[in-house]
Design a protein around this motif. Structure first.
Motif, PDB file in Angstrom:
ATOM      1  N   GLN A 193      -9.024   1.406  14.392  1.00 53.39           N
ATOM      2  CA  GLN A 193      -7.978   1.743  13.421  1.00 53.39           C
ATOM      3  C   GLN A 193      -8.520   1.614  12.003  1.00 53.39           C
ATOM      4  O   GLN A 193      -9.147   0.614  11.643  1.00 53.39           O
ATOM      5  CB  GLN A 193      -6.777   0.820  13.606  1.00 53.39           C
ATOM      6  N   THR A 194      -8.272   2.629  11.197  1.00 46.69           N
ATOM      7  CA  THR A 194      -8.714   2.610   9.804  1.00 46.69           C
ATOM      8  C   THR A 194      -7.542   2.243   8.896  1.00 46.69           C
ATOM      9  O   THR A 194      -6.372   2.299   9.290  1.00 46.69           O
ATOM     10  CB  THR A 194      -9.252   3.979   9.380  1.00 46.69           C
ATOM     11  N   LEU A 195      -7.888   1.891   7.673  1.00 43.27           N
ATOM     12  CA  LEU A 195      -6.867   1.567   6.681  1.00 43.27           C
ATOM     13  C   LEU A 195      -5.989   2.787   6.417  1.00 43.27           C
ATOM     14  O   LEU A 195      -4.769   2.661   6.221  1.00 43.27           O
ATOM     15  CB  LEU A 195      -7.538   1.090   5.387  1.00 43.27           C
ATOM     16  N   GLU A 196      -6.602   3.973   6.441  1.00 39.31           N
ATOM     17  CA  GLU A 196      -5.850   5.207   6.193  1.00 39.31           C
ATOM     18  C   GLU A 196      -4.848   5.470   7.328  1.00 39.31           C
ATOM     19  O   GLU A 196      -3.719   5.903   7.079  1.00 39.31           O
ATOM     20  CB  GLU A 196      -6.812   6.383   6.068  1.00 39.31           C
ATOM     21  N   PRO A 236     -15.289  -2.683  17.861  1.00 41.84           N
ATOM     22  CA  PRO A 236     -14.651  -1.739  16.938  1.00 41.84           C
ATOM     23  C   PRO A 236     -13.362  -2.250  16.286  1.00 41.84           C
ATOM     24  O   PRO A 236     -12.595  -1.469  15.727  1.00 41.84           O
ATOM     25  CB  PRO A 236     -14.346  -0.555  17.851  1.00 41.84           C
ATOM     26  N   LEU A 237     -13.108  -3.570  16.383  1.00 42.53           N
ATOM     27  CA  LEU A 237     -11.939  -4.098  15.693  1.00 42.53           C
ATOM     28  C   LEU A 237     -12.212  -4.111  14.190  1.00 42.53           C
ATOM     29  O   LEU A 237     -13.356  -4.332  13.766  1.00 42.53           O
ATOM     30  CB  LEU A 237     -11.637  -5.510  16.185  1.00 42.53           C
ATOM     31  N   PRO A 238     -11.188  -3.897  13.373  1.00 43.60           N
ATOM     32  CA  PRO A 238     -11.399  -3.931  11.925  1.00 43.60           C
ATOM     33  C   PRO A 238     -11.936  -5.288  11.473  1.00 43.60           C
ATOM     34  O   PRO A 238     -11.592  -6.323  12.057  1.00 43.60           O
ATOM     35  CB  PRO A 238     -10.000  -3.669  11.363  1.00 43.60           C
ATOM     36  N   ALA A 239     -12.766  -5.286  10.453  1.00 39.87           N
ATOM     37  CA  ALA A 239     -13.289  -6.530   9.894  1.00 39.87           C
ATOM     38  C   ALA A 239     -12.149  -7.366   9.336  1.00 39.87           C
ATOM     39  O   ALA A 239     -11.069  -6.852   9.024  1.00 39.87           O
ATOM     40  CB  ALA A 239     -14.304  -6.212   8.794  1.00 39.87           C
ATOM     41  N   ASP A 240     -12.389  -8.669   9.199  1.00 41.99           N
ATOM     42  CA  ASP A 240     -11.348  -9.571   8.720  1.00 41.99           C
ATOM     43  C   ASP A 240     -10.776  -9.123   7.383  1.00 41.99           C
ATOM     44  O   ASP A 240      -9.561  -9.177   7.162  1.00 41.99           O
ATOM     45  CB  ASP A 240     -11.897 -10.996   8.596  1.00 41.99           C
ATOM     46  N   GLU A 241     -11.638  -8.691   6.476  1.00 43.55           N
ATOM     47  CA  GLU A 241     -11.155  -8.276   5.159  1.00 43.55           C
ATOM     48  C   GLU A 241     -10.312  -7.008   5.262  1.00 43.55           C
ATOM     49  O   GLU A 241      -9.314  -6.859   4.544  1.00 43.55           O
ATOM     50  CB  GLU A 241     -12.333  -8.048   4.198  1.00 43.55           C
ATOM     51  N   THR A 242     -10.680  -6.095   6.174  1.00 49.89           N
ATOM     52  CA  THR A 242      -9.862  -4.905   6.383  1.00 49.89           C
ATOM     53  C   THR A 242      -8.504  -5.282   6.954  1.00 49.89           C
ATOM     54  O   THR A 242      -7.464  -4.739   6.553  1.00 49.89           O
ATOM     55  CB  THR A 242     -10.573  -3.921   7.330  1.00 49.89           C
ATOM     56  N   ALA A 243      -8.487  -6.229   7.913  1.00 49.92           N
ATOM     57  CA  ALA A 243      -7.226  -6.694   8.486  1.00 49.92           C
ATOM     58  C   ALA A 243      -6.344  -7.314   7.404  1.00 49.92           C
ATOM     59  O   ALA A 243      -5.125  -7.113   7.389  1.00 49.92           O
ATOM     60  CB  ALA A 243      -7.495  -7.696   9.600  1.00 49.92           C
ATOM     61  N   ALA A 244      -6.960  -8.062   6.484  1.00 50.73           N
ATOM     62  CA  ALA A 244      -6.202  -8.659   5.383  1.00 50.73           C
ATOM     63  C   ALA A 244      -5.654  -7.575   4.460  1.00 50.73           C
ATOM     64  O   ALA A 244      -4.503  -7.649   3.993  1.00 50.73           O
ATOM     65  CB  ALA A 244      -7.092  -9.619   4.592  1.00 50.73           C
ATOM     66  N   GLN A 245      -6.445  -6.539   4.212  1.00 49.85           N
ATOM     67  CA  GLN A 245      -5.976  -5.418   3.395  1.00 49.85           C
ATOM     68  C   GLN A 245      -4.788  -4.719   4.068  1.00 49.85           C
ATOM     69  O   GLN A 245      -3.859  -4.275   3.400  1.00 49.85           O
ATOM     70  CB  GLN A 245      -7.106  -4.415   3.169  1.00 49.85           C
ATOM     71  N   MET A 246      -4.841  -4.610   5.395  1.00 50.81           N
ATOM     72  CA  MET A 246      -3.736  -4.000   6.137  1.00 50.81           C
ATOM     73  C   MET A 246      -2.450  -4.816   5.944  1.00 50.81           C
ATOM     74  O   MET A 246      -1.365  -4.252   5.772  1.00 50.81           O
ATOM     75  CB  MET A 246      -4.089  -3.897   7.621  1.00 50.81           C
ATOM     76  N   TYR A 247      -2.582  -6.137   5.968  1.00 52.51           N
ATOM     77  CA  TYR A 247      -1.412  -7.001   5.774  1.00 52.51           C
ATOM     78  C   TYR A 247      -0.834  -6.797   4.367  1.00 52.51           C
ATOM     79  O   TYR A 247       0.379  -6.637   4.193  1.00 52.51           O
ATOM     80  CB  TYR A 247      -1.792  -8.466   5.983  1.00 52.51           C
ATOM     81  N   ARG A 248      -1.705  -6.816   3.373  1.00 55.76           N
ATOM     82  CA  ARG A 248      -1.249  -6.631   1.989  1.00 55.76           C
ATOM     83  C   ARG A 248      -0.619  -5.251   1.800  1.00 55.76           C
ATOM     84  O   ARG A 248       0.380  -5.104   1.095  1.00 55.76           O
ATOM     85  CB  ARG A 248      -2.413  -6.827   1.028  1.00 55.76           C
ATOM     86  N   LEU A 249      -1.205  -4.243   2.443  1.00 55.42           N
ATOM     87  CA  LEU A 249      -0.690  -2.887   2.311  1.00 55.42           C
ATOM     88  C   LEU A 249       0.698  -2.771   2.936  1.00 55.42           C
ATOM     89  O   LEU A 249       1.578  -2.104   2.382  1.00 55.42           O
ATOM     90  CB  LEU A 249      -1.649  -1.900   2.968  1.00 55.42           C
ATOM     91  N   ALA A 250       0.889  -3.413   4.091  1.00 58.13           N
ATOM     92  CA  ALA A 250       2.208  -3.389   4.720  1.00 58.13           C
ATOM     93  C   ALA A 250       3.249  -3.990   3.797  1.00 58.13           C
ATOM     94  O   ALA A 250       4.344  -3.429   3.614  1.00 58.13           O
ATOM     95  CB  ALA A 250       2.166  -4.150   6.043  1.00 58.13           C
TER      96      ALA A 250
END
Length: 447
Positions: A193-196, A236-250
Motif C-alpha cells: 500500500q502506498t501513501l497515494e 512489502p509492508l510500508p516503512a514505519d515512517e510511511t505508516a506514521a504519515q498514513m496516520y497523520r494523513l487520516a
C-alpha cells in the motif's frame, strides 16, 4: 469491533469487591462465520465458504441455538441493555430470523432499552436490501461496513472476499434500508500500500459521507497468514515512517471533512460516536457472549473458548452447573458436570488502574483527573504524573481543561485537581504504545 483482551494480570488483591465495578448494560455477541479468513485476521472464526445467508445445513443454526442457550444461562445482574454489538466474523451471514431470535432471547433475559444502540458488523456482498430491512425491523439501528480499502488489488492482497464495486453497492443498500447511522472501516499499512492509495481510500470514504469512520493500522499477528508471509516492519509492508504519515494523513483529511477524532482509531460526526465501544474505553463492565468473546462482569474477566466444539462444551458445562445449583427434590440425582474450559481471573485494584489508563488514554478527552483521584487516591495520581512528565515535556502528553483547552504548567508543577490527562493528537497517539509500556512498567514495580 471484538472486546479488548490485551490486559495485564497482577496478583489478586482480596480487598477489591465486585460491587465496585458496576452493573453491565452492554452486550457483545460474537458471530464467528466468514466466507473466507482474511490474511490479517486472528479472531476466532469458522469459514463457511460462499453459502448463502440463512443456510440451514446445521452449522449456523446450531451455533445460534448454543449462543441463545448461553444467554439464557448468564446471570442477569439487573440492568437493561443500552448497547448491543454483533461482531465477528461476519454477522451479516445470519438470516433475519436467526438475528431476531438472538435479540428476542437477549430482550427476554436482560431487557433491551427502547433507546438502545444495536450495532452489527456487515461485509459487502453478504447481505441484501430485504435482509437489512429485516435487521432494522428486528431493532438494528447502526451498521459497521468492513471496507478496508478502495483498491481491488489491495482487497485481494489482504484476502477480502469483496470488490470495490461491491462496496458502493453495499452503501446504496444501507441507505435504501433507511439506516442513517453507519460506519466504514479502513486499514492502513497493508502490503504494497502506498501513501497515494491510502489518500485515495480516505477521500473515497469521505465522499460516501458515513456518520462514523474507523481507521486501523495493520497489526501483523502471529498465527495469521500475514504472520507467516511477512515480518513486521519489513517490505512489502510500508516503512514505519510511511505508516506514521498514513496516520497523520487520516487525521488531516477526516478532521478536515468535519469528523471528530474522538479515539485513536475512530472518527465521528457530531452525535454519532460509537456508544458501545465507549463502554470498553471507559473500562465499564459488559457481557461478552459467544465463541471467543471476552466479558467483564462483577470484577472478573472471562474469555470463552476460541474453538467451536470447546465453546459448545463450555456452554453445556455452564448449563449443568446452573442445574446443579438449583434445589433438588427428594430422590433427584446431581448431574455429572464437565470441566469448564475458559480463561477467567479476578481483576485486582492495580489491574483496574492500568486498564483505566490503557483504555481511557485512547480517547481524545483522556482520563478525568478528579475521577482518578477519587478512585485511586492522590498519591497514585502523583505517581502517574511522575511517570508521564518526560512525555509531557516532549508534547506527547497534555493536561486538558474542561473547556477543551490545554493547561499550561510550569516545570515541577503538580497536576491540577480537575481536568483531563490525555495524549496529544496526533503525536501522542502515534507513540501511545511507548508511553503506555513505560507507564505500565513503572506502575507495576511496586506490585
Amino acid at each position: 469491533m471484538n472486546p479488548p483482551t490485551d490486559y495485564l494480570t497482577f496478583e489478586l488483591k482480596k480487598s477489591v469487591q465486585a460491587a465496585n465495578f458496576g452493573i453491565p448494560s452492554s452486550a457483545y455477541l460474537h458471530v464467528p462465520f466468514c466466507r473466507r479468513r482474511c490474511y490479517y485476521c486472528d479472531f476466532p472464526v469458522f469459514v463457511v465458504g460462499d453459502r448463502k445467508n440463512g443456510d440451514n445445513s446445521g452449522t449456523i443454526v446450531q451455533y445460534v441455538a448454543v449462543l441463545c442457550q448461553e444467554i439464557q444461562e448468564t446471570k442477569n445482574l439487573g440492568a437493561s441493555l443500552k448497547t448491543v454489538f454483533f461482531g465477528g466474523g461476519t454477522p451479516s451471514l445470519l438470516s433475519v430470523s436467526q438475528l431476531s431470535n438472538i435479540l428476542e432471547t437477549l430482550d427476554g433475559k436482560f431487557g433491551i432499552a427502547a433507546e438502545a444502540e444495536i450495532s452489527i458488523e456487515i461485509d459487502p456482498g453478504t447481505f441484501t436490501l430485504e435482509q437489512l430491512r429485516g435487521y432494522a425491523a428486528a431493532g438494528v439501528n447502526r451498521v459497521s461496513l468492513g471496507v478496508q480499502a478502495f483498491q481491488d488489488e489491495l482487497l485481494q492482497a489482504c484476502g477480502r472476499s469483496h470488490s470495490v464495486a461491491e462496496i458502493f453497492e453495499a452503501v446504496e443498500i444501507v441507505r435504501s434500508a433507511g439506516i442513517v447511522n453507519f460506519s466504514l472501516d479502513l486499514i492502513s499499512g497493508l502490503p504494497h500500500q502506498t501513501l497515494e492509495q491510502w489518500e485515495a481510500s480516505l477521500k473515497s470514504a469521505v465522499e460516501i459521507s458515513p456518520t462514523h469512520l474507523s481507521s486501523y493500522d495493520l497489526i501483523v499477528e502471529q498465527g495469521t497468514a500475514f504472520g507467516r508471509y511477512f515480518e513486521a516492519g519489513a517490505q512489502p509492508l510500508p516503512a514505519d515512517e510511511t505508516a506514521a504519515q498514513m496516520y497523520r494523513l487520516a487525521r488531516e483529511i477526516l478532521t478536515g471533512a468535519g469528523y471528530e477524532h474522538y479515539e485513536i482509531s475512530n472518527y465521528a460526526r457530531d452525535g454519532y460516536q460509537c456508544r458501545h465501544n465507549r463502554v470498553y474505553w471507559e473500562n465499564r463492565p459488559y457481557y461478552g457472549l459467544g465463541m471467543g468473546a471476552a466479558s467483564y462482569v462483577e470484577g472478573q474477566r472471562l474469555t470463552r473458548p476460541r474453538k467451536t466444539q470447546e465453546y459448545y462444551q463450555w456452554v453445556r458445562s455452564m448449563s449443568r452447573l446452573n442445574s446443579a445449583a438449583t434445589p433438588k427434590l427428594a430422590g433427584e440425582t446431581q448431574p455429572d458436570i464437565e470441566p469448564a474450559i475458559e480463561q477467567n481471573f479476578q481483576v485486582s485494584e492495580n489491574d483496574v488502574l492500568l486498564e483505566t489508563l490503557m483504555l481511557g488514554l485512547r480517547l481524545a478527552e483522556g482520563v478525568s483527573l478528579s475521577a482518578l483521584t477519587q478512585k485511586f487516591t492522590q498519591q497514585t495520581v502523583d505517581k502517574i504524573w511522575r511517570c508521564l512528565q518526560p512525555y509531557w515535556r516532549q508534547g506527547w502528553v497534555e493536561i486538558g481543561r474542561s473547556d477543551g483547552s490545554i493547561a499550561t504548567l510550569g516545570e515541577g508543577a503538580k497536576l491540577p485537581l480537575s481536568g483531563y490527562l490525555r495524549l496529544s493528537d496526533p503525536e501522542g497517539f502515534l507513540f501511545s504504545n511507548t508511553i503506555l509500556a513505560d507507564l505500565f512498567s513503572k506502575l507495576g514495580e511496586d506490585n
